[in-house]
Design an enzyme around this catalytic site. Sequence first.
Site, PDB file in Angstrom:
ATOM      1  N   GLU A   1       0.834  -1.215   0.000  1.00  0.00           N
ATOM      2  CA  GLU A   1       0.000   0.000   0.000  1.00  0.00           C
ATOM      3  C   GLU A   1       0.857   1.249   0.000  1.00  0.00           C
ATOM      4  O   GLU A   1       0.400   2.324  -0.371  1.00  0.00           O
ATOM      5  CB  GLU A   1      -0.902   0.012   1.238  1.00  0.00           C
ATOM      6  CG  GLU A   1      -2.195  -0.718   1.040  1.00  0.00           C
ATOM      7  CD  GLU A   1      -3.147  -0.444   2.176  1.00  0.00           C
ATOM      8  OE1 GLU A   1      -3.921   0.510   2.087  1.00  0.00           O
ATOM      9  OE2 GLU A   1      -3.090  -1.194   3.174  1.00  0.00           O
TER      10      GLU A   1
ATOM     11  N   ASP B   1     -13.334  -0.797  -0.287  1.00  0.00           N
ATOM     12  CA  ASP B   1     -12.462  -0.756   0.897  1.00  0.00           C
ATOM     13  C   ASP B   1     -13.278  -0.331   2.118  1.00  0.00           C
ATOM     14  O   ASP B   1     -13.315  -1.030   3.122  1.00  0.00           O
ATOM     15  CB  ASP B   1     -11.280   0.193   0.681  1.00  0.00           C
ATOM     16  CG  ASP B   1     -10.078  -0.153   1.543  1.00  0.00           C
ATOM     17  OD1 ASP B   1     -10.074  -1.244   2.133  1.00  0.00           O
ATOM     18  OD2 ASP B   1      -9.143   0.671   1.620  1.00  0.00           O
TER      19      ASP B   1
HETATM   20  P1  IMP Z   1     -12.699  -3.482  11.057  1.00  0.00           P
HETATM   21  O1  IMP Z   1     -11.658  -4.567  10.854  1.00  0.00           O
HETATM   22  O2  IMP Z   1     -14.079  -3.905  10.627  1.00  0.00           O
HETATM   23  O3  IMP Z   1     -12.672  -2.946  12.452  1.00  0.00           O
HETATM   24  O4  IMP Z   1     -12.355  -2.290  10.037  1.00  0.00           O
HETATM   25  C1  IMP Z   1     -11.394  -1.280  10.292  1.00  0.00           C
HETATM   26  C2  IMP Z   1      -9.987  -1.812  10.077  1.00  0.00           C
HETATM   27  O5  IMP Z   1      -9.827  -2.153   8.685  1.00  0.00           O
HETATM   28  C3  IMP Z   1      -8.884  -0.819  10.323  1.00  0.00           C
HETATM   29  O6  IMP Z   1      -8.551  -0.748  11.684  1.00  0.00           O
HETATM   30  C4  IMP Z   1      -7.735  -1.407   9.507  1.00  0.00           C
HETATM   31  O7  IMP Z   1      -7.100  -2.445  10.199  1.00  0.00           O
HETATM   32  C5  IMP Z   1      -8.464  -2.014   8.336  1.00  0.00           C
HETATM   33  N1  IMP Z   1      -8.376  -1.153   7.147  1.00  0.00           N
HETATM   34  C6  IMP Z   1      -9.322  -0.391   6.609  1.00  0.00           C
HETATM   35  N2  IMP Z   1      -8.853   0.228   5.486  1.00  0.00           N
HETATM   36  C7  IMP Z   1      -7.592  -0.183   5.337  1.00  0.00           C
HETATM   37  C8  IMP Z   1      -6.558   0.097   4.378  1.00  0.00           C
HETATM   38  O8  IMP Z   1      -6.706   0.859   3.405  1.00  0.00           O
HETATM   39  N3  IMP Z   1      -5.374  -0.519   4.596  1.00  0.00           N
HETATM   40  C9  IMP Z   1      -5.161  -1.369   5.603  1.00  0.00           C
HETATM   41  N4  IMP Z   1      -6.094  -1.644   6.509  1.00  0.00           N
HETATM   42  C10 IMP Z   1      -7.290  -1.057   6.383  1.00  0.00           C
HETATM   43 ZN    ZN Z   2      -8.501  -2.612   2.893  1.00  0.00          ZN
END
Ligand code: IMP
Ligand code: ZN
Length: 347
Positions: free
Chosen positions: A202, A282
């Site tokens: 990324e 995303d």
């Molecule tokens: P959750 O896993 O449902 O709590 O979603 C939020 C998490 O998704 C964040 O804390 C990151 O770990 C991950 N996340 C969301 N967007 C990105 C990205 O663009 N790159 C890496 N991780 C992401």
């Molecule tokens: Zn992601």
Amino acid sequence: MSNFFIDLPKIELHAHLNASLSEDTVKALISQTENFGIPQDETFIGKESTRTFKNSFEMFKLTQRLTSTYEAVKFATKAVIGEFAADGVCYLELRSTPRSNKNTGLTKKLYVDAVLEAIQEFSEEHLDLIEVRYLLSIDRRLGVVEAEDTLNLAVEYQALPDSRVLGIDFSGDATVGDARDYIHIFEKAKDSGLKLAIHMAEVRGLDEESLALLSLPPNRIGHGTFLHENEKCKELILKNKIPLETCLTSNVKCETVPSTSRKHHHLYKWNDMGHPVIVCTDGKGAFDTTLSQEYQIAASECGMSRNETFEFSRAAIDHVFAADDVKSMLQTKWNQWRNLNLHYFTE
Ligand code: IMP
Ligand code: ZN
């Protein structure tokens, strides 16, 4: 936006639950929970704005605070599924990091239960509208011990009859830690029959960890923003035909790509090589977009006809983690939709 892009049947393979919460869902959660003091306009990146890559992870922490109870996780999951369905998504692989919270009694297992119960309830209430599966996320900021715990949960849930847990996502701030520390976990996951969707490259400068990850190989790559710049990585991806989950608006809003145009975004570079790319959001809430909007941008930049756009969305079926019977069902859905919507192709 043209109704065509909303009506078009679509597949969403890269959506983080807590980055997908809409403004309405955030408002509802704020009113339901005791997490007051969360500024609502800090939970998404509005039109024309961006944040640095690092700074966007602060935003996710806010929405995660709103889903700190079993009920809130379930509510958020159901809301997100409903919003994707309303945007024409027929198959969704939702990913989320199971979290515990001492204050509310939430455990990682309860978190997974809440997501799965929401999926089950939604499918009972809206028969055949949308198929939803769950990938358990491993956050690279949280370390290997936590990751092993999540892997064990995934193995346990995947073994249940008719399980909707299909795999593991590896995500989190790419500038933290080294993905090579997690390779043994991904190998174990593969040995257990779990699929792997791995965020890669990324940011620039991760060539060594990318090469190690590509040697697994993963089943799909998340973003892969700078992989085309490294010949060895490119070779492995092409040889193993590893599809890329590409997220146009997300990359621009996190300032890793200057624009969603052909000139800047890697989606088009891989697509031009005839390599599989899947358009994803995303986080439709955090990045203030929809899957239909992402398709519209990609189709317009590629100069795709409606027919080509339809085939482009259909091509994503090959890359879902669900079994062949689900893929056949989705092919039928695409055919039926085309037959019922011929006007879109003749006007
Ligand atoms: P959750 O896993 O449902 O709590 O979603 C939020 C998490 O998704 C964040 O804390 C990151 O770990 C991950 N996340 C969301 N967007 C990105 C990205 O663009 N790159 C890496 N991780 C992401
Ligand atoms: Zn992601």
